[in-house]
Design an enzyme around this catalytic site. Structure first.
Site, mmCIF file in Angstrom:
data_model
loop_
_atom_site.group_PDB
_atom_site.id
_atom_site.type_symbol
_atom_site.label_atom_id
_atom_site.label_comp_id
_atom_site.label_asym_id
_atom_site.label_seq_id
_atom_site.Cartn_x
_atom_site.Cartn_y
_atom_site.Cartn_z
ATOM 1 N N HIS A 72 0.802 -1.231 0.000
ATOM 2 C CA HIS A 72 0.000 0.000 0.000
ATOM 3 C C HIS A 72 0.830 1.275 0.000
ATOM 4 O O HIS A 72 0.341 2.321 0.432
ATOM 5 C CB HIS A 72 -0.910 0.050 1.230
ATOM 6 C CG HIS A 72 -1.989 -0.979 1.245
ATOM 7 N ND1 HIS A 72 -3.269 -0.732 0.798
ATOM 8 C CD2 HIS A 72 -1.980 -2.256 1.654
ATOM 9 C CE1 HIS A 72 -4.010 -1.811 0.946
ATOM 10 N NE2 HIS A 72 -3.245 -2.768 1.466
ATOM 11 N N LYS B 99 -7.851 14.021 4.575
ATOM 12 C CA LYS B 99 -6.955 12.862 4.497
ATOM 13 C C LYS B 99 -5.935 13.045 5.604
ATOM 14 O O LYS B 99 -5.847 14.122 6.196
ATOM 15 C CB LYS B 99 -6.260 12.786 3.140
ATOM 16 C CG LYS B 99 -5.626 14.128 2.703
ATOM 17 C CD LYS B 99 -5.107 14.092 1.273
ATOM 18 C CE LYS B 99 -6.162 14.254 0.213
ATOM 19 N NZ LYS B 99 -6.488 13.021 -0.502
ATOM 20 N N ARG B 100 -5.129 12.020 5.874
ATOM 21 C CA ARG B 100 -4.110 12.202 6.894
ATOM 22 C C ARG B 100 -3.165 13.336 6.502
ATOM 23 O O ARG B 100 -2.965 13.627 5.330
ATOM 24 C CB ARG B 100 -3.347 10.894 7.118
ATOM 25 C CG ARG B 100 -4.159 9.880 7.903
ATOM 26 C CD ARG B 100 -4.458 10.354 9.321
ATOM 27 N NE ARG B 100 -3.267 10.406 10.129
ATOM 28 C CZ ARG B 100 -2.903 9.457 10.993
ATOM 29 N NH1 ARG B 100 -3.666 8.399 11.186
ATOM 30 N NH2 ARG B 100 -1.793 9.570 11.690
ATOM 31 N N LYS C 74 1.251 14.403 0.724
ATOM 32 C CA LYS C 74 -0.103 14.744 0.275
ATOM 33 C C LYS C 74 -0.250 16.242 -0.002
ATOM 34 O O LYS C 74 -1.172 16.677 -0.666
ATOM 35 C CB LYS C 74 -1.122 14.297 1.326
ATOM 36 C CG LYS C 74 -1.174 12.770 1.514
ATOM 37 C CD LYS C 74 -2.166 12.380 2.606
ATOM 38 C CE LYS C 74 -2.160 10.914 2.950
ATOM 39 N NZ LYS C 74 -2.939 10.087 2.012
ATOM 40 N N THR D 224 -8.536 6.717 -1.709
ATOM 41 C CA THR D 224 -9.890 6.163 -1.810
ATOM 42 C C THR D 224 -10.906 7.273 -1.550
ATOM 43 O O THR D 224 -12.032 7.213 -2.049
ATOM 44 C CB THR D 224 -10.102 5.019 -0.799
ATOM 45 O OG1 THR D 224 -9.531 5.403 0.452
ATOM 46 C CG2 THR D 224 -9.466 3.731 -1.275
ATOM 47 N N LYS E 133 -14.650 8.417 -3.394
ATOM 48 C CA LYS E 133 -15.898 8.761 -2.688
ATOM 49 C C LYS E 133 -16.419 10.116 -3.159
ATOM 50 O O LYS E 133 -17.633 10.294 -3.358
ATOM 51 C CB LYS E 133 -15.665 8.776 -1.171
ATOM 52 C CG LYS E 133 -15.318 7.393 -0.608
ATOM 53 C CD LYS E 133 -14.756 7.444 0.812
ATOM 54 C CE LYS E 133 -14.078 6.109 1.147
ATOM 55 N NZ LYS E 133 -13.211 6.171 2.326
HETATM 56 C C1 NBG Z 1 -2.447 3.788 2.041
HETATM 57 C C2 NBG Z 1 -2.079 4.665 0.851
HETATM 58 C C3 NBG Z 1 -3.309 5.147 0.116
HETATM 59 C C4 NBG Z 1 -4.203 3.973 -0.241
HETATM 60 C C5 NBG Z 1 -4.506 3.165 1.022
HETATM 61 C C6 NBG Z 1 -5.331 1.946 0.722
HETATM 62 C C7 NBG Z 1 -0.895 3.070 3.816
HETATM 63 C C8 NBG Z 1 0.376 2.362 4.122
HETATM 64 N N1 NBG Z 1 -1.231 3.180 2.530
HETATM 65 O O1 NBG Z 1 -2.934 5.816 -1.067
HETATM 66 O O2 NBG Z 1 -1.305 5.751 1.288
HETATM 67 O O3 NBG Z 1 -5.405 4.401 -0.819
HETATM 68 O O4 NBG Z 1 -3.301 2.732 1.624
HETATM 69 O O5 NBG Z 1 -4.731 1.154 -0.246
HETATM 70 O O6 NBG Z 1 -1.571 3.510 4.713
#
Ligand code: NBG
Length: 772
Positions: free
Chosen positions: A310, A501-502, A507, A611, A615
């Site tokens: 991920h 988002k975080r 980002k 994701t 949405k």
């Molecule tokens: C996160 C990514 C996102 C992705 C999500 C779900 C981690 C390690 N990865 O871009 O930063 O959408 O995983 O796949 O949290």
């Protein structure tokens, strides 16, 4: 409950192949509405409650969401188990029942202060403990040789143990009467251990031992995209996979099951590297406890694990120092060593003399300290490795895991992420759902590609008007929630421009902020006539990892800019910044349907997928975004005319980095950028204190690892295109309708189908419950 028991009975009876989704995080969100919807009881429950004088909305309002995840990765796991159930796939989610989930974020003088998330203080009505299925997990100690003659076998003599108690959660399929199980493990002190100390009269020591054991499932590590290398975290990882493997082998499979056939009964999908210690654990179970010869055990192991990566940030790939791993799991370290030796002989055989390659690929890194690379272990053991969006999977195979893809091209594949349309459209946006269903029927809820049938409606002026009315309604609903939740007032009709988002440098929340500051500076300096500025509410939602200094400084800066701008009469009614604390699933459900503009502005090549981007598109927001992660696929599907693309492409960003990126040169070359940064440095947002945000500014000017300054001009130009487009309401809503109509691909039902087709094989077969 009846359906749940029925599903379990059928599963036991059929002994069909299942999927176990192993994940350290499941960010579930509230459960009530989703369960009522799945069972088609929403109307009945509403009526029944109202007869009791209870408003169902009030009841919803008191539900505490289980925040057992950090962000995208955990929420993806929750969407996936929803889709697995809805698609009738025999499956089980395995994870950890953290007593404290992701921290509650508060702001004190604009700075993030974390509070513990005591989500279980009133108990949870949705969980069922099963102490009768508890499993004992061992740690520490040493290993000894055995005389059994089984190749590879050793005897592990651990020196401490904990008990894992499973808590079951229902995972109801939508409208199909299937109810799958999510099984979360809670750590408790083992009775024997406890009693021994207790009997020796040392009550304090007995309690200490208990606390020590229970610490394992005490708290979720609040990291996102960066690993937290702590012993407790490794304990958590081993704890939940050890429980989960044995749960399936000892409690789901029949007692006389021939484990040679394990791959016919289960695939373990590894959600990132967090559960990868399951690989040596399965080897240990087979070789040490069930007397399988090493080679036979390895053949089985290589057929049951598949690995999803991920991330693209190299520093986010987990590594465990050999010393730590050996102390906590001495037997597993020996097993990893042998896996590595055999793997490296294979590499040497295929690439004779290529020592550099051997060193790069080794599961154990030699420097800076000897450490186990969990992604390498997962790739060696897994029969498939997938990324989470096309671009991400390509970059995995050509950069991050290139050597492995060269050696085993057949292992690498892509499964683009998706989101559940039940929660993120049907429940979160009831009015839009009603409009869609009126137009095309309700088949879209389980077959989201059918949203395509809405395309012609984009040309229908009456449909667009209704669509706009719904957006306006959702904005008022969001405004009401903000007023009630946080005492924040926003205009009900301004453009809602959202970045949620975080908080992470890659980002680029600072890029968003530079846009806002530049507008503000432009208005003040007279460069931008105020009447030309579209009234906008900028919405931020973001938690920073508690130890991530730059992220926390950025939060403070966003809040400072917000409080200056929001209190400046000169921009009243034009610019408003809101940053509600503690962005979570519950808030997402009202914010996303209200949004007009979705900010997806990571540096190209850094966001694995995203994701939230999906949405927003599904709820009719237009995206302003870079060519990164799943944005690439969103843009291809919705069309260039309905997406605001900007910024460097991934190869351009990589080339610039290669060449030597100098952020200062962008500052010098672009007067607007300079003015915006100077405004921050001048103390405008910090009561004249020019040093307050110096760390953020100098980080941008001197390092800017994610090249926000290089993309600033392109971003400003794209925002200017947004302004023009938004002014034409008819065209904008046409684009918004097309975003909805063309985003059906991003259903997690499609992702799960892809996992079935590309990874899990023809089976597991979808099943129907025999009765209701
Ligand atoms: C996160 C990514 C996102 C992705 C999500 C779900 C981690 C390690 N990865 O871009 O930063 O959408 O995983 O796949 O949290």
């Amino acid at each position: 409950m009846t359906r749940w028991l029925e599903t379990l009975r059928n599963q036991y009876r059929d002994q069909a192949k299942a999927v176990a989704y192993l994940s350290a995080e499941f960010l579930l969100g509230p459960q009530l509405e989703n369960s009522l919807l799945a069972a088609d009881l929403d109307g009945i429950a509403e009526q029944a409650l109202s007869e009791l004088g209870i408003n169902i909305a009030d009841l919803r309002g008191v539900e505490i969401e289980p925040g057992l995840g950090n962000g995208g990765l955990g929420r993806l796991a929750a969407c996936f188990i929803d889709s697995l159930a809805t698609k009738n796939v025999p499956s089980i989610g395995y994870g950890i029942r953290y007593e404290y989930g992701i921290f509650q974020q508060t702001f004190v003088n604009g700075r993030q202060v974390e509070k513990p998330d005591d989500w279980l203080r009133l108990g949870s009505p949705w969980e069922l403990p099963h102490p009768e299925n508890a499993i004992e997990v061992s740690f520490g100690g040493h290993t000894e040789s055995v005389s059994s003659g089984v190749d590879g076998a050793r005897h592990w003599v651990p020196n401490w143990k904990v008990t894992g108690v499973p808590y079951n959660y229902m995972v109801p399929g939508y409208g199909n009467s299937r109810v799958n199980t999510l099984r979360l493990w809670s750590a408790e002190a083992t009775k024997a251990f406890d009693l021994q100390i207790f009997n020796s009269g040392d009550y304090v020591e007995a309690v200490r031992a208990q606390t020590f054991a229970e610490n394992i499932s005490k708290v979720l590590y609040p990291e996102d995209s960066t690993p937290q290398g702590k012993e407790l975290r490794l304990q958590q990882q081993y704890f939940f996979v050890a429980c989960s493997l044995r749960d399936f082998i000892e409690q789901v499979l029949p007692a006389d099951f021939d484990l040679n056939k394990l791959p016919e009964r289960i695939t373990y999908q590894l959600n990132d590297t967090h559960p990868v210690i399951a690989v040596p654990e399965l080897m240990r179970l087979l070789v040490d406890e069930r007397s399988f010869e090493w080679d036979a055990a390895w053949a089985i192991t290589q057929k049951v694990f598949a690995y999803t990566c991920h991330t693209l940030l190299p520093e986010a790939l987990e590594v465990w120092p050999v010393e730590l791993l050996g102390k906590l799991l001495p037997r597993h370290l020996e097993i990893i060593d042998r896996i590595n030796q055999e793997f490296l002989s294979e590499v040497r055989a295929q690439y004779p003399g290529d020592d550099a390659r051997v060193a790069r690929m080794s599961i154990i890194a030699e420097a800076p300290v000897r450490a186990v690379r969990m992604a390498h272990l997962a790739t060696v053991a897994g029969f498939k490795v997938n990324g989470v969006a096309e671009l991400h999977s390509e970059l995995l195979a050509t950069k991050v895991l290139k050597d492995f893809a060269d050696m085993w091209p057949h292992k690498f594949t892509n499964v683009t992420n998706g989101v559940t349309p039940r929660r993120f459209v049907r429940l979160s946006n009831p009015k839009l759902s009603g409009l869609i269903t009126e137009a095309i029927g309700d088949g879209w809820i389980t077959d989201l590609e059918r949203l395509r049938e809405l395309e012609p409606m984009a040309e229908d002026a009456e449909f667009r008007r209704q669509f706009r009315d719904i957006k306006a309604f959702n904005k008022r609903r969001f405004a009401d929630v903000l007023a009630k939740r946080d005492g924040i007032e926003i205009a009900g009709d301004a453009m809602v421009d959202a970045m949620v988002k975080r908080l992470h440098e890659y980002k680029r929340q600072t890029l968003k902020l530079l846009h806002i500051v530049s507008l503000y500076e432009g208005i003040h300096s007279g460069r931008i006539p105020i009447e030309s500025v579209t009234p906008r509410t900028f919405v931020f939602g973001a938690k920073a990892a508690p130890g991530y200094y730059m992220a926390k400084e950025t939060i403070a800066l966003i809040n400072a800019v917000g409080s200056t701008i929001n209190n400046d009469p000169a921009v009243q009614g034009r610019l408003k910044i809101v940053f509600p604390p503690n962005y979570n699933v519950t808030l997402a459900e009202t914010l996303i349907p209200a949004a007009d503009l979705s900010e997806q502005i990571s540096l190209a090549g850094k966001e694995a997928s995203g994701t939230g981007n999906m949405k927003f598109a599904l709820n009719g927001a237009l995206t302003i975004g870079t060519d990164d992660g799943a944005n690439v696929e969103i843009r291809k599907l919705v069309g260039d005319d309905n997406f605001f693309l900007f910024g460097m492409l991934e190869p351009e960003a990589a080339a610039l980095e290669e060449k030597g990126y100098k952020p200062h040169s962008y500052y010098e070359a672009d007067p607007e950028l300079r003015a915006a940064l100077d405004m921050i440095s001048s103390g405008t947002f910090s009561g004249g204190d020019s040093s307050a945000f110096a760390p953020v500014v100098s980080n941008l000017l001197e390092s800017d690892r994610f090249m926000a300054l290089a993309d600033f001009r392109a971003y400003m130009d794209a925002q200017a295109r947004v302004e023009v487009a938004y002014a034409d309401h008819e065209e904008w809503s046409r684009s918004a309708v097309l975003n909805v109509a063309r985003s059906g691909f991003f259903s997690s039902d499609r992702s799960i189908q892809d996992y079935m087709d590309k990874i899990w094989g023809a089976k597991p077969v979808a099943q129907n419950n025999t009765s209701d």
